[in-house]
Each structure stands twice: as C-alpha cells, then as structure tokens.
Design an enzyme around this catalytic site. Sequence first.
Site, mmCIF file in Angstrom:
data_model
loop_
_atom_site.group_PDB
_atom_site.id
_atom_site.type_symbol
_atom_site.label_atom_id
_atom_site.label_comp_id
_atom_site.label_asym_id
_atom_site.label_seq_id
_atom_site.Cartn_x
_atom_site.Cartn_y
_atom_site.Cartn_z
ATOM 1 N N HIS A 13 4.361 9.275 7.293
ATOM 2 C CA HIS A 13 3.789 9.000 5.956
ATOM 3 C C HIS A 13 2.400 9.618 5.888
ATOM 4 C CE1 HIS A 13 3.187 6.063 2.423
ATOM 5 N NE2 HIS A 13 2.145 6.891 2.435
ATOM 6 N N HIS A 15 -0.469 11.972 3.172
ATOM 7 C CA HIS A 15 -0.811 12.642 1.915
ATOM 8 C C HIS A 15 -1.556 13.924 2.250
ATOM 9 C CE1 HIS A 15 0.157 9.109 -0.602
ATOM 10 N NE2 HIS A 15 -0.149 8.457 0.495
ATOM 11 N N LYS A 99 10.599 8.638 -2.693
ATOM 12 C CA LYS A 99 9.548 7.621 -2.678
ATOM 13 C C LYS A 99 9.558 6.798 -3.958
ATOM 14 C CE LYS A 99 5.784 5.529 -1.302
ATOM 15 N NZ LYS A 99 4.484 5.965 -0.808
ATOM 16 N N HIS A 136 6.613 1.931 -1.689
ATOM 17 C CA HIS A 136 5.273 1.347 -1.759
ATOM 18 C C HIS A 136 5.480 -0.095 -2.192
ATOM 19 C CE1 HIS A 136 0.831 1.408 -2.268
ATOM 20 N NE2 HIS A 136 1.156 0.312 -2.928
ATOM 21 N N HIS A 174 3.621 1.441 5.121
ATOM 22 C CA HIS A 174 2.297 0.857 5.402
ATOM 23 C C HIS A 174 2.248 -0.658 5.224
ATOM 24 C CE1 HIS A 174 2.211 1.441 1.086
ATOM 25 N NE2 HIS A 174 1.955 2.724 1.174
ATOM 26 N N ASP A 247 -0.501 7.147 6.585
ATOM 27 C CA ASP A 247 -0.973 7.027 5.211
ATOM 28 C C ASP A 247 -2.363 7.643 5.061
ATOM 29 O OD1 ASP A 247 -0.685 6.484 2.537
ATOM 30 O OD2 ASP A 247 -1.417 4.434 2.682
#
Length: 349
Positions: A13, A15, A99, A136, A174, A247
């Site tokens: 995971h 970004h 996602k 999420h 997360h 994350d």
Amino acid sequence: MSPLIIPRPDDWHVHLRDGAALAAVAEFTARRFGRAIVMPNLKPAVTTTELALAYRDRVLAALAPGGGFEPLMTLYLTERTAPQEIDRAAASGCVHAVKLYPAGATTHSDAGVRDLERVLPVLERMQERGMPLLVHGETPGAGIDPFDREAHFIDRTLAPLVRRLPGLKIVLEHITTRHAVEFLRAARPGVAATITPQHLLHNRGALFAGGLRPHFYCLPILKREEDRLALVEAATSGDPRFFLGTDSAPHARSAKESSCGCAGMFTAHAAVELYAEAFEDAGRLERLADFAGRFGAQFYGLAPHRETITLVRRPWTVPDSYGFGEDALVPYRAGETIRWSIEATGSVP
Ligand code: DOR
Ligand code: ZN
C-alpha cells in the site's frame, strides 16, 4: 548485532502520486521494495485499466532503469465502474486490485462510493475473478467521532460485506485499532490487513507532543496505546493475514503545515528500517521476513522474491526535508535518527 537478511520486501500500500511529486518519491520505494501496490487516488482518479496502464508507464519512467521494481496497479472504484472493467483489469496482468474509498473518508475520496449496493455487480465480478478489494475502512460523516470511524465501518459495512460475498478477497488497509485486529482474527479466509509503520510506532499522543504536530496526521488517525500494542502483537505474531503496507503518503510541506493540513505521512525514505525498529522493540525481529517479504505475496498469489536485502543496526539521520517539485517534503522523523540502515541487496544463494 548480526545483520538481518530478509527476502526483498514488497509494499502492499503506497501513494506514489504523479508528475513532479512522483519523480521526487518513487526511488525511495523502488530502492527498498521489489513490488508495490500503487494507490489510485490521483486527481483525476485512476478509474480504468487504460488509465492504470498509462500511470504504470509514468511510474516506470520516473525510475532509474534496471532496478527491477514492479509497480502493481490498482483501480479506483466508483459507482460508475462497470463489471467489464474488472475483466479488462484482470486481462491486463498489471492491475492487481481495486480500491474502495467511502466518499469523503480521506484525501481525494470524493469520487468514491456512497452506496455499496450500487457497486455490488462489480464486487461480484471481482469475486469471480479473484480480484482483491482493498478497503479504506472508515465511515465518513460529521456524526461519527474520528477515532471511532474504523470500528463503525467494520461493524456496519465490512462485516456484512464479508458475509454477503463469501469468496471476495478483501484487504482492510492500514488498520489502526484493537477492534480491527480482533475482527481480522475471527474473519473467514480471504480477509487480510496491512499495517503501517507509524501505527506500530506511535499512539495518538504523537499528534500533540509539545504542540500540534501536523506531520503525524494521517487517516485513519493514530489511536490509543492499547490499539498500538494490539497492532504490534498482530504484525509480529506470524499470522499471515497481517502484512506490510506503509501507506506512505507524501504532501508538500505547505499543504501539511497549514490551518487545514492534509492527511498523510511520508515514510518511504525509511520504510523497511522503521518496521525493523518496531519488530526489534517487540523482541520479534525474526518475524520481520514473513511480514515484509512473504505474507503479502502469498495473499496476492505472487511468488516471494528470490533476492534479499540486508539490514544492519547502523543509525542514520533523516534529512530535514527532501525536494518535492517546487516545494519541500518533510519526511517522517526529519532531523532525527533511525536505528537501522539497508546495507545491500543480493540474491538467495
Ligand atoms: O493519511 C492518508 N493519506 N490516508 C489516506 O487514506 C490517503 C492518504 C493520501 O492520499 O494522502
Ligand atoms: Zn493510503
């Protein structure tokens, strides 16, 4: 202390952003990890296989050639996603998951899902194809306390979904609470969770230590000490349902140090080293190899790497900032030390 040799890990995971931000951060991940699940919450969001493949090309173009890093792409689920998009994604060989952002839950989630009923046909197709849903797990909305959003989501949304689609592979991303750990332990096969370094290393006290600390603000927000301890126990327990996902979520300094600061902590510059600290503190360093290098690959149906990385207990000082396009990026633990360094990468003899 002797060096710690583990399979080259994967980040399940991360970004990586786009444009100048991508160019600034991608190498940090590629130098440490063999693969990474790349989040699709760009502006505009990565909602189709075509967009995901183009984004993959941009990620690879941002990296030095020959590093062997493989970005694993994801699609951003919207109420307009067609089941056929899942067929295209599966056929691409490059898109590995979809996602789910509940609309309004976090950064760039406004294009996300308001009503799960509307995406059921897509989820059914994912179940058929073995395409994992990455969640999420927070219920948005002013009526719910920010510290209770994960638990609320698990009880009201995730648990019913897990029952309704008994073959869907799901990763609760997360996780931040004891409640989530307990949910995972009792869940059916095919349900797993990622855990970030910051949620292993800090409780919510870090947000207020001596003043307001915007660089510790991420979503889901840091929780209580009892939650942190439950996460450490889960990550270091040897249970394959819990695996590494940083994350790491870079934002420009100006967007963090603001009267309305963005959520996200940048940890990619030290990701594996930070997990080593958490596992060492727990007296479970020998469990890092599975958590970082095997369990995630197993869940995604991929082989672990034959290459290794070597961690040594040599402290180093994190820079105050890194370049980030026109702005600066304040990394986690800026100006402070990290106990572990990566010494070398190699292959399994
Ligand atoms: O803290 C976060 N930052 N949580 C998320 O879910 C999104 C991420 C981001 O994209 O900045
Ligand atoms: Zn994220």
